[in-house]
Design a protein around this motif. Structure first.
Motif, PDB file in Angstrom:
ATOM      1  N   TYR A   1      -3.391   2.865  -5.321  1.00  0.00           N
ATOM      2  CA  TYR A   1      -3.013   2.026  -4.190  1.00  0.00           C
ATOM      3  C   TYR A   1      -1.585   2.337  -3.752  1.00  0.00           C
ATOM      4  O   TYR A   1      -0.787   2.910  -4.502  1.00  0.00           O
ATOM      5  CB  TYR A   1      -3.140   0.539  -4.535  1.00  0.00           C
ATOM      6  CG  TYR A   1      -2.274   0.069  -5.689  1.00  0.00           C
ATOM      7  CD1 TYR A   1      -0.958  -0.339  -5.481  1.00  0.00           C
ATOM      8  CD2 TYR A   1      -2.783   0.015  -6.986  1.00  0.00           C
ATOM      9  CE1 TYR A   1      -0.161  -0.771  -6.525  1.00  0.00           C
ATOM     10  CE2 TYR A   1      -2.004  -0.427  -8.043  1.00  0.00           C
ATOM     11  CZ  TYR A   1      -0.696  -0.811  -7.812  1.00  0.00           C
ATOM     12  OH  TYR A   1       0.094  -1.236  -8.853  1.00  0.00           O
TER      13      TYR A   1
ATOM     14  N   GLU B   1      -9.184   0.567   1.399  1.00  0.00           N
ATOM     15  CA  GLU B   1      -8.733  -0.207   2.547  1.00  0.00           C
ATOM     16  C   GLU B   1      -8.039   0.698   3.553  1.00  0.00           C
ATOM     17  O   GLU B   1      -8.211   0.565   4.766  1.00  0.00           O
ATOM     18  CB  GLU B   1      -7.788  -1.302   2.056  1.00  0.00           C
ATOM     19  CG  GLU B   1      -7.331  -2.282   3.109  1.00  0.00           C
ATOM     20  CD  GLU B   1      -6.433  -3.381   2.540  1.00  0.00           C
ATOM     21  OE1 GLU B   1      -6.377  -4.455   3.157  1.00  0.00           O
ATOM     22  OE2 GLU B   1      -5.796  -3.152   1.502  1.00  0.00           O
TER      23      GLU B   1
ATOM     24  N   TYR C   1      -2.094  -2.012  -0.954  1.00  0.00           N
ATOM     25  CA  TYR C   1      -3.150  -1.444  -0.122  1.00  0.00           C
ATOM     26  C   TYR C   1      -3.996  -0.543  -1.014  1.00  0.00           C
ATOM     27  O   TYR C   1      -3.521   0.527  -1.429  1.00  0.00           O
ATOM     28  CB  TYR C   1      -2.578  -0.576   1.002  1.00  0.00           C
ATOM     29  CG  TYR C   1      -1.558  -1.251   1.886  1.00  0.00           C
ATOM     30  CD1 TYR C   1      -1.942  -1.851   3.067  1.00  0.00           C
ATOM     31  CD2 TYR C   1      -0.210  -1.241   1.557  1.00  0.00           C
ATOM     32  CE1 TYR C   1      -1.011  -2.444   3.899  1.00  0.00           C
ATOM     33  CE2 TYR C   1       0.732  -1.830   2.379  1.00  0.00           C
ATOM     34  CZ  TYR C   1       0.324  -2.429   3.546  1.00  0.00           C
ATOM     35  OH  TYR C   1       1.251  -3.002   4.358  1.00  0.00           O
TER      36      TYR C   1
ATOM     37  N   ARG D   1      -9.691 -12.766   1.404  1.00  0.00           N
ATOM     38  CA  ARG D   1      -9.868 -11.797   2.487  1.00  0.00           C
ATOM     39  C   ARG D   1     -10.473 -12.455   3.724  1.00  0.00           C
ATOM     40  O   ARG D   1     -10.845 -11.769   4.667  1.00  0.00           O
ATOM     41  CB  ARG D   1     -10.751 -10.643   2.028  1.00  0.00           C
ATOM     42  CG  ARG D   1     -10.093  -9.727   1.011  1.00  0.00           C
ATOM     43  CD  ARG D   1     -11.037  -8.605   0.619  1.00  0.00           C
ATOM     44  NE  ARG D   1     -10.430  -7.705  -0.343  1.00  0.00           N
ATOM     45  CZ  ARG D   1      -9.709  -6.647  -0.024  1.00  0.00           C
ATOM     46  NH1 ARG D   1      -9.492  -6.358   1.247  1.00  0.00           N
ATOM     47  NH2 ARG D   1      -9.195  -5.866  -0.941  1.00  0.00           N
TER      48      ARG D   1
END
Length: 291
Positions: free
Chosen positions: A264, A68, A64, A208
């Motif tokens: 992330y 995001e 992640y 995506r």
């Protein structure tokens, strides 16, 4: 697949030859059979082969990026992430199971349905399958275990619409299709031992996009039939296949990376195991069951 707990990441198992359970034509009669009271017993030898294996990891990994996370509802993203990682981990396990059962080279016995295919209205599927069971029993039945069949969904749909299982009215219209229980009974297996795996996976590369191109994992025109043990026991090595597993439950880990260049969070679900064809003669792969 029967699971055998295993504490290490590699190991070995012993395969017993067919004569272990049926006897050997060249063995002296005194090794098996009838004799006069008071004589000596004579032992027979096991024909064994020891095989080593290496476990592998089944995993799913999700990153992640912080952008995001900032653009999403935190709890919702976390819940969705755990569900997605768990689902993909299960798909990885399913792929391992599929490759074990539906790879022709894993089994000594393989045959084709030829003209007696499931979508041929003039064929007789129960007779075709029973003939394959008869051939498989020669090597496996005396070892114990229960009969198990794996029929992919498309093949199962052909069976349900086959004249052997359908009812037709006076106008020639189908009024009822075959049922899971009816088909299992005709193949001499218990309904709970007739498996119709319906798992699907995306065939796209990382994307995506909001849509996915999905396909069934068990999509081949094949049917697997073999003997699996009635209980989880490492001693019942007469089974066609086992899953040697490092643990009963998958391991879930989470972490965070912030090294300046990358920022992330990550989540990973991993299990360790090995899908093994233990007794390759204890099963039969029937191919080209429809065309």
């Amino acid at each position: 697949v029967p699971g055998v707990p295993f504490t290490s990441r590699d190991g070995s198992y012993v395969q017993l030859d067919e004569g272990t359970f049926t006897g050997d034509n060249n063995a002296p009669d005194s090794e098996m059979g009838r004799r006069q009271i008071g004589g000596k017993y004579r032992s027979f030898d096991f024909g064994t082969t020891e095989t080593t294996f290496q476990m592998e990891e089944f995993y799913a990994y999700k990153k992640y990026d912080w952008g995001e996370k900032q653009n999403a509802d935190g709890p919702m993203l976390d819940t969705a992430g755990r569900a997605a990682v768990h689902s993909r981990h299960n798909i990885a396990r399913e792929l391992g199971c599929h490759d074990l059962f539906f790879t022709t080279g894993n089994w000594t016995n393989a045959a084709t349905a030829a003209g007696d295919r499931f979508n041929n209205v003039n064929s007789n599927p129960p007779n075709v399958v029973r003939a394959q069971w008869e051939a498989t029993e020669v090597s496996a039945a005396n070892g114990g275990g229960r009969r198990v069949m794996i029929i992919p969904p498309v093949a199962m749909n052909h069976l349900k619409a086959h004249p052997v299982y359908t009812d037709v009215n006076a106008r020639g219209e189908i009024t009822s299709f075959g049922t899971h229980e009816q088909i299992a009974k005709s193949f001499d297996v218990m309904p709970e031992d007739l498996w119709v795996p319906r798992a699907v996976r995306s065939t796209q590369t990382k994307t995506r996009a909001m849509t996915a191109t999905e396909a069934r994992i068990w999509s081949e025109a094949q049917v697997w039939m073999g003997y699996l043990p009635t209980t989880i026991s490492e001693g019942e090595l007469t089974a066609a296949a086992y899953l040697y597993m490092g643990s009963d439950m998958p391991e879930v880990r989470r972490g965070e990376v912030d090294n300046g260049d990358e920022r992330y969070d990550w989540m990973r679900e991993v299990s360790v195991g090995a899908y093994i064809a233990v007794e390759t003669g204890g099963a039969r792969l029937l191919t080209t069951v429809y065309a």
